[in-house]
Design a protein around this motif. Structure first.
Motif, PDB file in Angstrom:
ATOM      1  N   THR A 185       0.819  -1.204   0.000  1.00 34.00           N
ATOM      2  CA  THR A 185       0.000   0.000   0.000  1.00 34.00           C
ATOM      3  C   THR A 185       0.851   1.251   0.000  1.00 34.00           C
ATOM      4  O   THR A 185       0.379   2.328  -0.321  1.00 34.00           O
ATOM      5  N   SER A 245      -1.777  -7.388   6.077  1.00 31.01           N
ATOM      6  CA  SER A 245      -2.597  -6.215   6.331  1.00 31.01           C
ATOM      7  C   SER A 245      -1.686  -5.010   6.438  1.00 31.01           C
ATOM      8  O   SER A 245      -0.789  -5.001   7.270  1.00 31.01           O
ATOM      9  N   PRO A 246      -1.875  -4.010   5.602  1.00 31.29           N
ATOM     10  CA  PRO A 246      -2.828  -3.929   4.511  1.00 31.29           C
ATOM     11  C   PRO A 246      -2.483  -4.924   3.392  1.00 31.29           C
ATOM     12  O   PRO A 246      -1.367  -5.406   3.319  1.00 31.29           O
ATOM     13  N   ARG A 280      -6.938   0.170  10.203  1.00 30.13           N
ATOM     14  CA  ARG A 280      -6.956   1.365   9.364  1.00 30.13           C
ATOM     15  C   ARG A 280      -5.919   2.408   9.781  1.00 30.13           C
ATOM     16  O   ARG A 280      -5.677   3.366   9.038  1.00 30.13           O
ATOM     17  N   PHE A 314      -5.316   4.313   6.428  1.00 27.83           N
ATOM     18  CA  PHE A 314      -5.594   3.467   5.267  1.00 27.83           C
ATOM     19  C   PHE A 314      -7.084   3.445   4.960  1.00 27.83           C
ATOM     20  O   PHE A 314      -7.927   3.450   5.859  1.00 27.83           O
ATOM     21  N   GLU A 366      -9.537  -0.306   0.706  1.00 24.11           N
ATOM     22  CA  GLU A 366      -8.759  -1.330   0.012  1.00 24.11           C
ATOM     23  C   GLU A 366      -7.344  -1.444   0.563  1.00 24.11           C
ATOM     24  O   GLU A 366      -6.469  -2.028  -0.076  1.00 24.11           O
ATOM     25  N   GLY A 367      -7.124  -0.919   1.741  1.00 25.29           N
ATOM     26  CA  GLY A 367      -5.798  -0.985   2.325  1.00 25.29           C
ATOM     27  C   GLY A 367      -4.832   0.010   1.722  1.00 25.29           C
ATOM     28  O   GLY A 367      -3.619  -0.098   1.913  1.00 25.29           O
ATOM     29  N   GLU A 375      -3.044   3.557   1.502  1.00 28.14           N
ATOM     30  CA  GLU A 375      -2.736   4.674   2.393  1.00 28.14           C
ATOM     31  C   GLU A 375      -3.176   5.990   1.755  1.00 28.14           C
ATOM     32  O   GLU A 375      -2.895   6.246   0.581  1.00 28.14           O
TER      33      GLU A 375
END
Length: 674
Positions: free
Chosen positions: A170, A199-200, A488, A526, A529-530, A532
């Protein structure tokens, strides 16, 4: 023997040295007995977890073995020098990034697929499409600080490289470049996000040199390229971007845009019309080559950092500042530089700073007070000031309701600044953050912290969805990492010896004097969709005030407003009179602070009787009209008269009326002056 010692090297030597030992070992160990472990100790600025080791056999024969040994020895020497150099650096929070290192991997269990790899297919790497995995399962390696193009070039330089598993995070600090030294017989679709346990989420793309079998994938969409955003800035600087050679000079700007479109890593281009110079730009990766004094938490970044670009030279040279400090007019005179960003590529990032009482550098005015090559007046720039207290929208997207993104700043008075407010809190919410709420605010109220005899520590805490997420303690001064339950937000508390406002100063001067250790919160935010979309930095300056830096990606689809400006690439339209600032005040019911904040008028009401009348909403229209006349007679301007009238009406016959009118008159003069 080298292999047996390798595990002990991780964490002692720089990652390049560890890779060098492994590479040398591969050259020395017989091919039929070779089972090597390649490990690299590496961390990102936010300590994002990444797999630290991968295993497999990688055969090296003949000349390749001798080459590997030579490369390993050289890399080891370079690594030792880097280790000695890095040992002398002790300043927490400001550091150097290591050079990109590709991971060497193999696909266990693939076996031979020579019948599928005719000689015609070994000549060039071919992408199997986004969302593809080389082999049956994803392979993982170490972070790669270079671009995708540089990763492909790395494979081209290796005579026995058969493919690449590219992994895109990300942000660029999570990218991986995994070189494959066995034939790639099969290609599989990328597993679902939940199966990857990352994750992300990460995006995979397989490049290979043999035919193999390819899964059915949707045809890639053809981009309708166009210019999405124009910044009247010169971003040909490695503080702002990774630069891409697009051929030097071109016939015209259309040719420059075409050259950028044809380069996969090119997000935009800086074009100089006076000589046709064309430079491609991409998000900044490691530290800038030209500066040792920088703010590493801003790098690497997915998009170009507009807040670090240079001012353009005006095509009308009469607008140049003729002061001696700006030097003589350059010869040849190159002017009109603009940086433009194209669709289907990474948008740029802007930077907004709040510091002091508070001074604001907006997204479109990264260096509002810089005097060269043009003055703030000549280029329609200048700093924004917000003196009255209250909670303001710093970013409101869309401007109508802030439902997509709402960033609020809390400004309040203190004993040293009783008419000029200071920043005391920051909060973020909106659909971009999934409706979650992040805030950084003092534990004690403004009234307590600004009162005479306050003995508290002025602790600054982090709250997420109403719960305390990060707790500041003054002793011991320890770094803290935190990740929100919904993934997030990634947060970090570090202690730094420089003031953020000086390192990222508004006049473009990066020099800074060391201070006592100050707490600095750093956050990555984030989206669904992950991806940033924002970084927030909050530095505790004392028991009462904070400095804030927001940097966020430009959203081409949604307009925005707020104290940080409209982020449209135009400097002049960020000018705000006092009426504009009042329009960004957040009503009490729309604020989301966790600690109670006083709901005062813009200039503050300390008279208890007047405060009681305000809360009871006991003002009549006649009282307001009479008070408005007093404000007009006292010299208060049109933009401030409504607020003045309410305060004067509340005070009634109090001795404070004349002082209040004088304060509003003072702010009228400031608004007229700006």
């Amino acid at each position: 023997k080298l292999l047996s010692q390798e595990a002990n090297l991780v964490g002692v030597f720089p990652s390049g040295s560890v890779a060098a030992f492994a590479y040398m070992a591969r050259a020395l160990v017989p091919a039929d007995a070779e089972q090597c472990l390649v490990s690299e100790a590496s961390s990102t600025d936010f300590d994002q977890e990444a797999p630290s080791s991968i295993s497999g056999s990688v055969p090296l024969q003949g000349f390749a073995r001798r080459t590997a040994l030579a490369v390993g020895v050289c890399a080891l020497c370079v690594g030792l020098v880097a280790f000695v150099a890095s040992s002398g650096s002790s300043f927490s929070g400001f550091h150097k990034h290591e050079a990109p290192t590709a991971a060497v991997v193999s696909l266990e269990g693939e076996g031979s697929c020579e019948e599928q790899c005719e000689s015609d297919f070994w000549e060039s790497l071919e992408s199997q499409g986004e969302g593809t995995v080389c082999g049956d399962q994803p392979v993982s390696g170490t972070p790669w600080l270079g671009t995708k193009g540089q990763c492909l070039s790395q494979c081209d330089m290796e005579s026995d490289c058969h493919g690449i598993q590219w992994v895109e995070g990300t942000d660029s600090s999570l990218n991986q470049c995994n070189l494959l030294f066995e034939p790639v017989c099969t290609v599989s679709p990328q597993p679902a996000v939940g199966e990857l346990e990352s994750s992300p989420p990460l995006k995979y793309e397989c490049f290979k040199m043999c035919e193999g079998t390819t899964p059915e994938l949707p045809s890639p969409e053809v981009c309708d390229f166009k210019v999405e955003f124009t910044a009247k800035l010169d971003c040909e600087t490695d503080e702002a971007a990774s630069l891409i050679d697009l051929g030097g000079t071109v016939a015209d700007e259309d040719a420059c845009q075409t050259a950028c479109q044809e380069h996969d890593d090119c997000d935009g281009y800086t074009y100089t019309p006076t000589n046709g110079k064309c430079i491609g730009v991409h998000g900044p990766m490691g530290p800038p080559a030209t500066s040792d004094n920088y703010f590493p938490l801003l790098r690497p970044l997915p998009g170009v950092q507009l807040g670090a670009c240079n001012l353009q030279f005006p095509e009308d040279d009469t607008l140049l500042n003729s002061d001696a400090e700006c030097g003589t007019k350059p010869s040849p005179y190159l002017a009109g530089q603009e940086t433009k960003f194209i669709s289907c590529r990474n948008p740029p990032w802007g930077k907004c700073m709040l510091y002091g009482d508070p001074h604001v550098t907006t997204f479109d005015r990264p260096v509002p007070q810089k005097k060269c090559p043009t003055t703030p007046k000549n280029r329609g720039s200048g700093m924004v000031h917000v003196y009255p207290e209250g909670t303001y929208h710093l970013v409101q997207m869309p401007p109508s309701d802030g439902s997509t993104l709402d960033v609020q700043g809390l400004f309040g008075y203190n004993s040293d600044q009783q008419t000029h407010s200071s920043t005391m809190g920051i909060a973020v919410t909106g659909s971009k953050l999934g409706g979650s709420r992040l805030s950084v605010e003092f534990e004690d109220s403004i009234d307590d912290r600004t009162s005479t005899g306050y003995t508290g520590d002025g602790l600054l805490h982090v709250y997420y969805n109403g719960n305390k997420a990060m707790h500041l303690q003054m002793k011991p001064k320890e770094d803290v990492d935190w990740t929100a339950d919904d993934l997030r937000v990634q947060g970090k508390l570090i202690w730094v010896k420089h003031n953020m406002r000086e390192v990222l100063s508004a006049d473009g001067d990066p020099s800074a004097q060391e201070t006592g250790a100050k707490a600095l919160y750093a956050f990555k935010l984030f989206g669904d969709e992950g991806t940033e979309f924002m970084r927030v930095f909050v530095q505790r300056m004392n028991k009462v005030t904070i400095d804030v830096v927001l940097t966020m990606v430009k959203d081409y689809d949604v307009e925005q407003e707020g104290i940080c400006g409209n982020f449209n690439g135009e400097m002049p339209d960020d000018t705000m009179d006092d009426a504009d600032k009042v329009s960004y005040l957040v009503p009490a019911g729309s604020q989301f602070w966790n600690n109670p904040q006083p709901d005062r008028r813009r200039l503050g009401i300390t008279n208890s009787a007047a405060e009681h009348r305000r809360l009871s909403d006991a003002l009549s229209d006649g009282e307001l009209e009479a008070a408005k006349g007093e404000c007009y007679d006292g010299g208060v301007g049109e933009s401030l008269v409504e607020g003045c009238a309410i305060d004067v009406a509340l005070l009634g016959t109090s001795d404070e009326v004349s002082d209040t009118i004088e304060q509003y008159k003072f702010f009228t003069s400031l608004a007229d002056h700006s």
